[in-house]
Design an enzyme around this catalytic site. Structure first.
Site, PDB file in Angstrom:
ATOM      1  N   THR A 261      13.112   4.716  11.152  1.00 22.33           N
ATOM      2  CA  THR A 261      13.994   3.319  11.390  1.00 22.33           C
ATOM      3  C   THR A 261      13.694   2.093  10.688  1.00 22.33           C
ATOM      4  O   THR A 261      12.685   1.862  10.738  1.00 22.33           O
ATOM      5  CB  THR A 261      13.925   3.407  12.931  1.00 22.33           C
ATOM      6  OG1 THR A 261      14.470   4.430  13.417  1.00 22.33           O
ATOM      7  CG2 THR A 261      14.946   2.185  13.221  1.00 22.33           C
TER       8      THR A 261
ATOM      9  N   CYS B  67     -11.359  -6.896   2.899  1.00 22.59           N
ATOM     10  CA  CYS B  67     -11.887  -5.662   3.386  1.00 22.59           C
ATOM     11  C   CYS B  67     -11.603  -5.483   4.729  1.00 22.59           C
ATOM     12  O   CYS B  67     -11.958  -5.939   5.400  1.00 22.59           O
ATOM     13  CB  CYS B  67     -13.288  -5.694   2.897  1.00 22.59           C
ATOM     14  SG  CYS B  67     -14.258  -4.496   3.590  1.00 22.59           S
TER      15      CYS B  67
ATOM     16  N   THR C 162       0.928  -1.337  -0.010  1.00 29.24           N
ATOM     17  CA  THR C 162       0.166  -0.081  -0.202  1.00 29.24           C
ATOM     18  C   THR C 162       0.893   1.429   0.103  1.00 29.24           C
ATOM     19  O   THR C 162       0.673   2.107  -1.018  1.00 29.24           O
ATOM     20  CB  THR C 162      -0.943   0.147   1.390  1.00 29.24           C
ATOM     21  OG1 THR C 162      -1.805  -1.130   1.104  1.00 29.24           O
ATOM     22  CG2 THR C 162      -1.846   1.272   1.424  1.00 29.24           C
TER      23      THR C 162
HETATM   24  N1  PMP Z   1      -2.028  -4.692  -4.251  1.00 32.95           N
HETATM   25  C1  PMP Z   1      -2.429  -6.048  -4.274  1.00 32.95           C
HETATM   26  C2  PMP Z   1      -2.802  -6.361  -5.624  1.00 32.95           C
HETATM   27  C3  PMP Z   1      -2.714  -6.554  -3.354  1.00 32.95           C
HETATM   28  O1  PMP Z   1      -3.372  -7.816  -3.208  1.00 32.95           O
HETATM   29  C4  PMP Z   1      -2.413  -6.029  -1.940  1.00 32.95           C
HETATM   30  C5  PMP Z   1      -2.881  -6.779  -0.738  1.00 32.95           C
HETATM   31  N2  PMP Z   1      -4.080  -7.259  -0.501  1.00 32.95           N
HETATM   32  C6  PMP Z   1      -2.064  -4.650  -1.854  1.00 32.95           C
HETATM   33  C7  PMP Z   1      -1.826  -4.108  -3.202  1.00 32.95           C
HETATM   34  C8  PMP Z   1      -1.570  -4.155  -0.432  1.00 32.95           C
HETATM   35  O2  PMP Z   1      -0.485  -4.743  -0.110  1.00 32.95           O
HETATM   36  P1  PMP Z   1      -0.077  -4.597   1.775  1.00 32.95           P
HETATM   37  O3  PMP Z   1      -1.199  -5.481   2.396  1.00 32.95           O
HETATM   38  O4  PMP Z   1       1.146  -4.995   1.790  1.00 32.95           O
HETATM   39  O5  PMP Z   1      -0.456  -3.108   1.899  1.00 32.95           O
END
Ligand code: PMP
Length: 381
Positions: A236, A324, A74
């Site tokens: 960090t 979700c 994310t």
């Molecule tokens: N992109 C995709 C295609 C994902 O499947 C996910 C996780 N569901 C994410 C981004 C987000 O990843 P994270 O949980 O590491 O923030």
């Protein structure tokens, strides 16, 4: 994880790999400090972090890239898109409606022109359409497309798309989260400008991920402060996260191999059983290039939510699509973008196998689904 549970939700997250636990247990935990400190304990941490960084770059065949550790995909997607747009005078961003929310919501928030490539009914995007749209552009643009979809598993031909993007002097970011450990990756060959990925999807710890930045790509930090990660992501470093992430990536060839053998055989076994059972069952992306671990299907006589709950009551964990944050079952924006009929959208469930999932797990899933979802759904229909 409770041993009696059957976990078939690997596209949401994977259980912590046992090698990661061993690695952390075997460390002399008193020997590490803040990796920015000049003393020996700080230097010990720094050395381990840099070894992991090198190892990940080598395993992903990304020698033309810098690796920035982040808190997960994310954050990587946020950093990649926001920062690239800011630093490269980007006037238009192209994506598709089936992307993850961490891409779609970032793009929505930007003050640029936004365009969405049309998805075919089978979930693929036409290269012809992409070329048609991009060939008319005069201003700098960015394309953001995922390698593989987290719900359907459908794979976009990113290498070919990158060639088109580059032909028209554009830039490309790829959300590669679902490809790691499931597809053989050679990032140098893929030649994207930015590539996001995450540790917890392949059995590493949560809260750690990475962004690969091509050494010609220009970005600036979204999180500022102490200047860590080559001044592109302050804070960090997540030492234990990085250590664990490195440990799973060091075994990536093995994970990839399993994905093309055992995992694929077990997924195909499940789909053959489903197809034999009834032609009312629809498997999404069946004839597309897609991840070998993913079976996303619908049976219109029972809602997704009721299926997920019925399976959960028997100790089987699957999901109705993307995880979700509210824990609610929401209808899939991916299937909507593919223009799937509502009766299928409302009854879709995703079974995503892991590297250690066995034929027995799949058989158990199928037996329970048949008795508690298929037969009950049919009786009430
Ligand atoms: N992109 C995709 C295609 C994902 O499947 C996910 C996780 N569901 C994410 C981004 C987000 O990843 P994270 O949980 O590491 O923030």
């Amino acid at each position: 994880m409770d041993n009696k549970m059957i976990y078939l939700d690997y596209n949401a997250t994977a259980p912590l790999n046992s090698n990661v636990r061993k690695k952390i247990n075997n460390l002399d935990l008193n020997n590490f400090g803040n990796s920015s400190s000049v003393h020996k304990m700080g230097r010990n941490s720094k050395k381990i972090i840099e070894n992991v960084r090198e190892n990940i770059l080598s395993k992903l065949q990304a020698k033309n890239y810098e690796l920035i550790f982040t808190s997960g995909a994310t954050e990587s997607n946020n950093l990649a898109i926001k920062s690239f747009v800011k630093n490269n005078n980007i006037k238009a961003v192209f994506t598709s409606e089936s992307e993850h929310a961490s891409v779609l919501d970032v793009i929505k928030s930007l003050d640029v022109e936004k365009k969405y490539f049309k998805l075919n009914n089978n979930g693929s995007i036409s290269l012809f359409e992409i070329e048609n749209i991009l060939s008319n552009l005069k201003e700098p643009f960015l394309v953001s497309l995922m390698y593989a979809n987290n719900e359907t598993g459908i794979i976009h031909p990113i290498k070919k798309i990158t060639e088109i993007v580059k032909k028209y002097n554009g830039f490309i970011h790829c959300d590669g989260v679902q490809s790691l450990g499931k597809c053989e990756l050679n990032i140098d060959d893929l030649n994207v400008d930015l590539f996001s990925f995450s540790s917890h999807k392949i059995g590493g710890p949560t809260g750690i991920g990475g962004l690969l930045v091509h050494n010609k790509a220009k970005i600036s930090p979204e999180i500022v402060g102490g200047g860590q990660e080559k001044n592109l992501r302050s804070g960090t470093e997540n030492f234990y996260g990085i250590l664990g992430f490195g440990e799973v990536v060091s075994d990536i060839e093995h994970l990839n191999k399993l994905s093309y053998t055992n995992v694929k055989n077990n997924r195909d076994f499940l789909e053959n059983n489903l197809k034999k059972l009834s032609n009312e069952i629809k498997i999404f992306g069946e004839n597309c290039d897609r991840l070998n671990n993913t079976c996303y299907f619908a049976f219109p006589s029972m809602t997704s939510e009721n299926q997920v709950i019925a399976l959960d009551q028997k100790g089987i964990c699957v999901s109705s699509g993307a995880a979700c944050s509210s824990g609610k079952v929401e209808s899939s924006h991916v299937l909507k973008a593919m223009k799937v009929e509502d009766k299928y959208i409302n009854s879709a469930i995703r079974v995503s196998l892991g590297w250690n999932s066995t034929k027995e797990h799949v058989q158990k899933f199928f037996d329970v689904w048949k008795s508690d979802c298929f037969k009950k759904g049919r009786n009430h229909a």
